[in-house]
Design a protein around this motif. Structure first.
Motif, short mmCIF file in Angstrom:
data_model
loop_
_atom_site.label_atom_id
_atom_site.label_comp_id
_atom_site.label_asym_id
_atom_site.label_seq_id
_atom_site.Cartn_x
_atom_site.Cartn_y
_atom_site.Cartn_z
N UNK A 189 -3.05 -94.74 29.25
CA UNK A 189 -2.97 -94.75 30.66
C UNK A 189 -1.39 -94.83 31.18
N UNK A 190 -0.44 -95.21 30.42
CA UNK A 190 0.85 -95.01 31.04
C UNK A 190 1.15 -93.67 30.98
N UNK A 191 0.90 -92.88 30.17
CA UNK A 191 1.19 -91.69 30.03
C UNK A 191 0.63 -90.67 30.90
N UNK A 192 -0.39 -91.25 31.50
CA UNK A 192 -1.22 -90.47 32.16
C UNK A 192 -2.33 -89.41 31.16
N UNK A 193 -2.45 -89.71 30.04
CA UNK A 193 -3.17 -89.06 29.01
C UNK A 193 -2.37 -87.85 28.10
N UNK A 194 -1.07 -88.09 28.21
CA UNK A 194 -0.11 -87.02 27.65
C UNK A 194 1.01 -87.60 26.70
N UNK A 195 0.64 -88.60 25.94
CA UNK A 195 1.44 -89.21 24.89
C UNK A 195 1.53 -88.58 23.61
N UNK A 196 3.00 -88.39 23.28
CA UNK A 196 3.32 -87.95 21.95
C UNK A 196 3.65 -89.17 21.04
N UNK A 197 2.78 -89.53 20.23
CA UNK A 197 2.67 -90.76 19.55
C UNK A 197 3.22 -90.83 18.01
N UNK A 198 3.88 -91.69 17.56
CA UNK A 198 4.53 -92.18 16.61
C UNK A 198 3.96 -93.69 16.22
N UNK A 199 3.27 -93.82 15.14
CA UNK A 199 2.68 -95.16 14.60
C UNK A 199 3.04 -95.75 13.44
N UNK A 200 3.74 -96.91 13.83
CA UNK A 200 4.41 -97.67 12.52
C UNK A 200 3.29 -98.77 11.79
N UNK A 201 3.50 -98.80 10.67
CA UNK A 201 2.55 -99.73 10.09
C UNK A 201 2.92 -100.37 8.66
#
Length: 377
Positions: A189-201
């Protein structure tokens, strides 16, 4: 969630109506689906960001069982979420009239079993585990089960509620998969549907792997988003590993990396300074965490320093719930199985429900309700 995924499933073309004699222009149906996806994502995120609802947990139960000694084995007291829960246990224990002994495993496998052995040696009436994986701890928990010492935990399994196949009667937590989904949807939502994502786990814990998988699934369902990487970093070594990890990710993905999602706020404690040192503006990378709502996370959100959201746990409330579940077991009753609703903290709503104190502490009267249940002043 099904509606969100179905919205992306259709990629055929929708023709727009046109005036007579003028050829119709094809309009991508995927674009319509994208708008529907974002609208539904916003609805979910907005609902999660509402102030705490009135208490919908238990209102009746056994009175305080007096004179109990409780051992609390914490996974790592460097973790703000774990500290918040332990503080809640101590606060509730003082009200109910119990003595508490706290042992810290410091996030290391050898110390986990040693601290459980030390806890058993203290001859407690009950054991509370805060953090960790109850399945990995089974060898250390078996002696408690053999002595009929009741066990409850916080974030010790992949799902809230009962933990079949283990001596733990209850895993107190919000719904971890819903926490993960709301976190990822907030980024979309914050990116307007254009997020480049890295996930940390952290693959040492099943709950962490499940949360990361759930976030990744949501990002992949967003056609305009890119899941750049799921990075495995041990929480117990985050201070040591995150600075170099952050630099390496910046070098690899550059401006394509716009959103960092994590299964815990602690990763951002050590990533944010690196971004500042690299001269990155606070808006270059947005950080959102699927737990736990630490003080440092609240401070970053309030000051606008990279972090834009955390799906915060009601840490103090969960400490009180652990004590209540234990009290029910002492009284020979079953646990409640209560699961508190998911709540997203952002700059827009953090002033409510304890945010001015840099915590998520729902203003729903839970302390008074538990006092009433226990018949304590």
């Amino acid at each position: 969630m099904r509606g969100l995924l179905l919205a992306w499933a259709c990629a055929c073309m929708l023709s727009a109506a046109a005036a007579p004699g003028i050829p119709t222009a094809p309009v991508p149906r995927a674009a319509v689906a994208a708008r529907d996806y974002l609208a539904e994502a916003k609805r979910v995120v907005d609902a999660a960001a509402q102030p705490a609802a009135p208490w919908n947990g238990p209102r009746n139960g056994p009175r305080a069982q007096p004179g109990k000694r409780i051992a609390v084995v914490a996974e790592d007291l460097r973790n703000g979420g774990i500290v918040g829960v332990v503080d809640g246990v101590l606060e509730a224990a003082k009200v109910i009239g119990w003595r508490v002994k706290i042992l810290d495993s410091s996030g290391t496998p050898d110390l986990r079993l040693k601290m459980l052995a030390n806890a058993l040696a203290s001859r407690p009436n009950g054991l509370i585990i805060v953090g960790g994986d109850v399945h990995a701890l089974l060898p250390g928990l078996q002696p408690f089960a053999e002595r009929s010492i009741p066990i409850v935990g916080w974030h010790v399994a992949a799902h809230a509620g009962s933990v079949p196949g283990t001596p733990a009667a209850m895993n107190v937590a919000t719904n971890p998969l819903e926490v993960a989904r709301v976190t990822a949807l907030a980024a979309i939502v914050q990116s307007g549907g254009h997020a480049g994502v890295v996930i940390f786990t952290d693959s040492n814990f099943q709950i962490a792997k499940d949360k990361a998988d759930a976030m990744a699934a949501v990002v992949r369902a967003c056609s305009g988003c890119t899941l750049l990487e799921v990075r495995d970093v041990a929480i117990s070594r985050s201070q040591e590993l995150m600075p170099d990890t952050t630099r390496a990710l910046l070098a690899r993905y550059s401006k394509h990396w716009t959103y960092a999602l994590a299964i815990n706020d602690i990763y951002f404690d050590y990533a944010a300074p690196v971004l500042t040192q690299a001269g990155m503006p606070n808006t270059a990378i947005a950080m959102l965490s699927a737990g736990d709502g630490s003080e440092s996370a609240f401070l970053r959100i309030r000051t606008g320093t990279f972090q834009t959201g955390t799906v915060a746990e009601p840490l103090n409330l969960h400490g009180w719930q652990l004590v209540d579940e234990m009290n029910r077991l002492f009284a020979g009753e079953g646990v409640t199985g209560y699961v508190f609703p998911v709540h997203l903290v952002t700059a827009d709503n953090m002033a409510a429900d304890g945010g001015d104190r840099l915590i998520y502490d729902p203003a729903n009267g839970y302390r008074d309700i538990y006092r009433h249940i226990w018949q304590r002043p």
